[in-house]
Design an enzyme around this catalytic site. Sequence first.
Site, PDB file in Angstrom:
ATOM      1  N   HIS A 274       0.862  -1.190   0.000  1.00  0.00           N
ATOM      2  CA  HIS A 274       0.000   0.000   0.000  1.00  0.00           C
ATOM      3  C   HIS A 274       0.889   1.227   0.000  1.00  0.00           C
ATOM      4  O   HIS A 274       1.943   1.229   0.631  1.00  0.00           O
ATOM      5  CB  HIS A 274      -0.894   0.014   1.250  1.00  0.00           C
ATOM      6  CG  HIS A 274      -2.083   0.910   1.099  1.00  0.00           C
ATOM      7  ND1 HIS A 274      -2.027   2.251   1.315  1.00  0.00           N
ATOM      8  CD2 HIS A 274      -3.348   0.632   0.723  1.00  0.00           C
ATOM      9  CE1 HIS A 274      -3.224   2.775   1.106  1.00  0.00           C
ATOM     10  NE2 HIS A 274      -4.038   1.832   0.733  1.00  0.00           N
ATOM     11  N   ASP A 327      -7.872  -5.539  -0.163  1.00  0.00           N
ATOM     12  CA  ASP A 327      -8.326  -6.420  -1.254  1.00  0.00           C
ATOM     13  C   ASP A 327      -7.981  -7.885  -1.048  1.00  0.00           C
ATOM     14  O   ASP A 327      -8.450  -8.733  -1.812  1.00  0.00           O
ATOM     15  CB  ASP A 327      -7.710  -5.931  -2.579  1.00  0.00           C
ATOM     16  CG  ASP A 327      -8.323  -4.601  -2.987  1.00  0.00           C
ATOM     17  OD1 ASP A 327      -7.570  -3.664  -3.289  1.00  0.00           O
ATOM     18  OD2 ASP A 327      -9.566  -4.498  -2.951  1.00  0.00           O
TER      19      ASP A 327
HETATM   20  C1  SDX Z   1      -6.301  -0.254  -2.935  1.00  0.00           C
HETATM   21  O1  SDX Z   1      -4.533   4.237  -2.066  1.00  0.00           O
HETATM   22  C2  SDX Z   1      -5.536   3.649  -1.437  1.00  0.00           C
HETATM   23  O2  SDX Z   1      -5.943   4.044  -0.401  1.00  0.00           O
HETATM   24  C3  SDX Z   1      -6.107   2.445  -2.173  1.00  0.00           C
HETATM   25  C4  SDX Z   1      -7.082   1.593  -1.397  1.00  0.00           C
HETATM   26  C5  SDX Z   1      -8.391   2.312  -1.147  1.00  0.00           C
HETATM   27  O3  SDX Z   1      -9.107   1.939  -0.216  1.00  0.00           O
HETATM   28  O4  SDX Z   1      -8.738   3.193  -1.987  1.00  0.00           O
HETATM   29  O5  SDX Z   1      -6.514   1.194  -0.178  1.00  0.00           O
HETATM   30  C6  SDX Z   1      -7.456   0.339  -2.199  1.00  0.00           C
HETATM   31  O6  SDX Z   1      -6.092   0.086  -4.071  1.00  0.00           O
HETATM   32  C7  SDX Z   1      -5.378  -1.197  -2.214  1.00  0.00           C
HETATM   33  C8  SDX Z   1      -4.177  -1.661  -3.103  1.00  0.00           C
HETATM   34  C9  SDX Z   1      -4.664  -2.770  -4.048  1.00  0.00           C
HETATM   35  N1  SDX Z   1      -3.596  -3.084  -5.007  1.00  0.00           N
HETATM   36  C10 SDX Z   1      -2.916  -4.246  -4.918  1.00  0.00           C
HETATM   37  O7  SDX Z   1      -3.089  -5.100  -4.035  1.00  0.00           O
HETATM   38  C11 SDX Z   1      -1.903  -4.441  -6.050  1.00  0.00           C
HETATM   39  C12 SDX Z   1      -0.560  -4.924  -5.471  1.00  0.00           C
HETATM   40  N2  SDX Z   1       0.063  -3.812  -4.728  1.00  0.00           N
HETATM   41  C13 SDX Z   1       1.076  -3.045  -5.370  1.00  0.00           C
HETATM   42  O8  SDX Z   1       0.929  -2.849  -6.725  1.00  0.00           O
HETATM   43  C14 SDX Z   1       1.482  -1.816  -4.563  1.00  0.00           C
HETATM   44  O9  SDX Z   1       1.705  -2.227  -3.274  1.00  0.00           O
HETATM   45  C15 SDX Z   1       0.605  -0.593  -4.562  1.00  0.00           C
HETATM   46  C16 SDX Z   1       0.230  -0.140  -5.958  1.00  0.00           C
HETATM   47  C17 SDX Z   1      -0.620  -0.834  -3.779  1.00  0.00           C
HETATM   48  C18 SDX Z   1       1.377   0.524  -3.872  1.00  0.00           C
HETATM   49  O10 SDX Z   1       2.479   0.751  -4.687  1.00  0.00           O
HETATM   50  P1  SDX Z   1       3.629   1.820  -4.381  1.00  0.00           P
HETATM   51  O11 SDX Z   1       3.366   2.578  -3.147  1.00  0.00           O
HETATM   52  O12 SDX Z   1       3.820   2.597  -5.641  1.00  0.00           O
HETATM   53  O13 SDX Z   1       4.877   0.904  -4.092  1.00  0.00           O
HETATM   54  P2  SDX Z   1       5.930   0.454  -5.174  1.00  0.00           P
HETATM   55  O14 SDX Z   1       5.247  -0.191  -6.330  1.00  0.00           O
HETATM   56  O15 SDX Z   1       6.830   1.621  -5.444  1.00  0.00           O
HETATM   57  O16 SDX Z   1       6.720  -0.678  -4.374  1.00  0.00           O
HETATM   58  C19 SDX Z   1       7.732  -0.333  -3.431  1.00  0.00           C
HETATM   59  C20 SDX Z   1       8.539  -1.618  -3.284  1.00  0.00           C
HETATM   60  C21 SDX Z   1       8.994  -2.185  -4.633  1.00  0.00           C
HETATM   61  O17 SDX Z   1      10.182  -2.948  -4.402  1.00  0.00           O
HETATM   62  P3  SDX Z   1      11.632  -2.263  -4.735  1.00  0.00           P
HETATM   63  O18 SDX Z   1      11.594  -1.868  -6.204  1.00  0.00           O
HETATM   64  O19 SDX Z   1      11.731  -1.079  -3.805  1.00  0.00           O
HETATM   65  O20 SDX Z   1      12.600  -3.385  -4.446  1.00  0.00           O
HETATM   66  O21 SDX Z   1       7.716  -2.649  -2.698  1.00  0.00           O
HETATM   67  C22 SDX Z   1       7.534  -3.701  -3.644  1.00  0.00           C
HETATM   68  C23 SDX Z   1       7.902  -3.143  -5.007  1.00  0.00           C
HETATM   69  O22 SDX Z   1       8.321  -4.176  -5.852  1.00  0.00           O
HETATM   70  N3  SDX Z   1       6.096  -4.053  -3.619  1.00  0.00           N
HETATM   71  C24 SDX Z   1       5.640  -5.276  -3.835  1.00  0.00           C
HETATM   72  C25 SDX Z   1       4.249  -5.182  -3.714  1.00  0.00           C
HETATM   73  N4  SDX Z   1       3.898  -3.910  -3.438  1.00  0.00           N
HETATM   74  C26 SDX Z   1       5.061  -3.214  -3.382  1.00  0.00           C
HETATM   75  N5  SDX Z   1       6.285  -6.434  -4.131  1.00  0.00           N
HETATM   76  C27 SDX Z   1       5.498  -7.524  -4.298  1.00  0.00           C
HETATM   77  N6  SDX Z   1       4.136  -7.509  -4.200  1.00  0.00           N
HETATM   78  C28 SDX Z   1       3.488  -6.359  -3.904  1.00  0.00           C
HETATM   79  N7  SDX Z   1       2.145  -6.352  -3.812  1.00  0.00           N
END
Ligand code: SDX
Length: 390
Positions: A274, A327
């Site tokens: 998140h 989710d």
């Molecule tokens: C919702 O914003 C809200 O409030 C949204 C929500 C709401 O109520 O409206 O809460 C609802 O959308 C929840 C999120 C649902 N999405 C997912 O479950 C999809 C999977 N999650 C990721 O795509 C991610 O965690 C996000 C999009 C939710 C957040 O992404 P960020 O803040 O842009 O983080 P990032 O992609 O820059 O990741 C930072 C690091 C990375 O690793 P490094 O490159 O630093 O080594 O964390 C890793 C990412 O690879 N990472 C994950 C991960 N989420 C982050 N690695 C594996 N699996 C994941 N799910």
Amino acid sequence: MDYKNKKIKGVLKQDYQFFSHGLEGVAAFETSISYIDGKDGILIYRGIPIGELAERSTYEETAYFLIYGSLPTKAELKKFSNDLENHISLDTEDIKWLKDFPVAAHPMDVLNTCVSLMSLSEGGDYEIGRESDLKAGIQIMGKMPSIIAAFDRIRKGKEPIPPDNKLSYAANFLWMLNGEKPKEKEARILDLCLILHAEHGVCASTFATLVTSSTMADVYSSIVSGIGTLKGYLHGGANEQVIRMLERIGAPENVEKYLNEATKKKEKIMGFGHRVYKALDPRARILKNYARDLTGKRDEVLFKTALKIEKFMEKKFGPKGIYPNVDFYSGFVYKALGIPTDMFTSIFAIARSAGWIAHILEYRESSRIFRPRGIYSGPVNVKYIPIKAR
Ligand code: SDX
């Protein structure tokens, strides 16, 4: 001034005050609608902790609270529920449209299209202002459950079921979807899910809604932006992808191999992580208990697979602040309530319409068009070359 050949002296860095990719960590405005403490995993709606509202409130009451800013009196709540009920029925025109849609259409696209269709009936006399905004918002909130329930019946070759306004908002949706009066426990659990999904600060879909309304566009156009944004699998679309991922993995013994391969390819595991929470999402904590309670024999392997994923992810990604989000477990609850997987995000949209409307109304009070900058990294002072010379 020879504007034709005016030279740009390099890209002016002072065109913007600061840079943050994807606006991470940037506060764009003040709000009193909700607050998230990402470090400790706390969410409050207008000061009340989400757990207390989930336990003691109803979706109608919480939606009123978010939109109007105070808990309603009995009379206010009755009027609000009646206002929603006045819009919940679909007329023959609505049903004709739904029957013309491709049965393979995604329910989020159906929702988006129907909200756009609703704006056609408003014609050109939509006056931007609290009264029109509220009227359109309540019309959309009232109609969304019926649109989704009716579309699911039509794509299954059945006739839509008219609402029963003796039922609550959540119970009415289950009635219109399944054609059976839901058990009290089922209606209560869906109501709780709607409360948990009603609002979450400036998430991508709320931001999209506000970018649209900040141009003084109407509520229909703003909510269409929100629905389209929520559909993405990095946002609301994740709940549908979680169940599809679990079905692909198939059993707890396959989790390790699947996740090692996926994370090696830097794939994002759906339902985890998140932008704000770096602790367990409080909504996931609540939903996990209901998912455990509701998961019957049929989905027991799926739930055990989910638990195994959570364990693996906690060990590998917990130190990076990556935990289950709202989710990850919501799909189990929706599945147990007989809601088709491709409709999970539509339930999210139905619930979040309250938050979107609350933010539109609040931001309108001190509206300023959203217009960030991009850091230009292209060439400057390039000569135009006529096509015959290229
Ligand atoms: C919702 O914003 C809200 O409030 C949204 C929500 C709401 O109520 O409206 O809460 C609802 O959308 C929840 C999120 C649902 N999405 C997912 O479950 C999809 C999977 N999650 C990721 O795509 C991610 O965690 C996000 C999009 C939710 C957040 O992404 P960020 O803040 O842009 O983080 P990032 O992609 O820059 O990741 C930072 C690091 C990375 O690793 P490094 O490159 O630093 O080594 O964390 C890793 C990412 O690879 N990472 C994950 C991960 N989420 C982050 N690695 C594996 N699996 C994941 N799910």
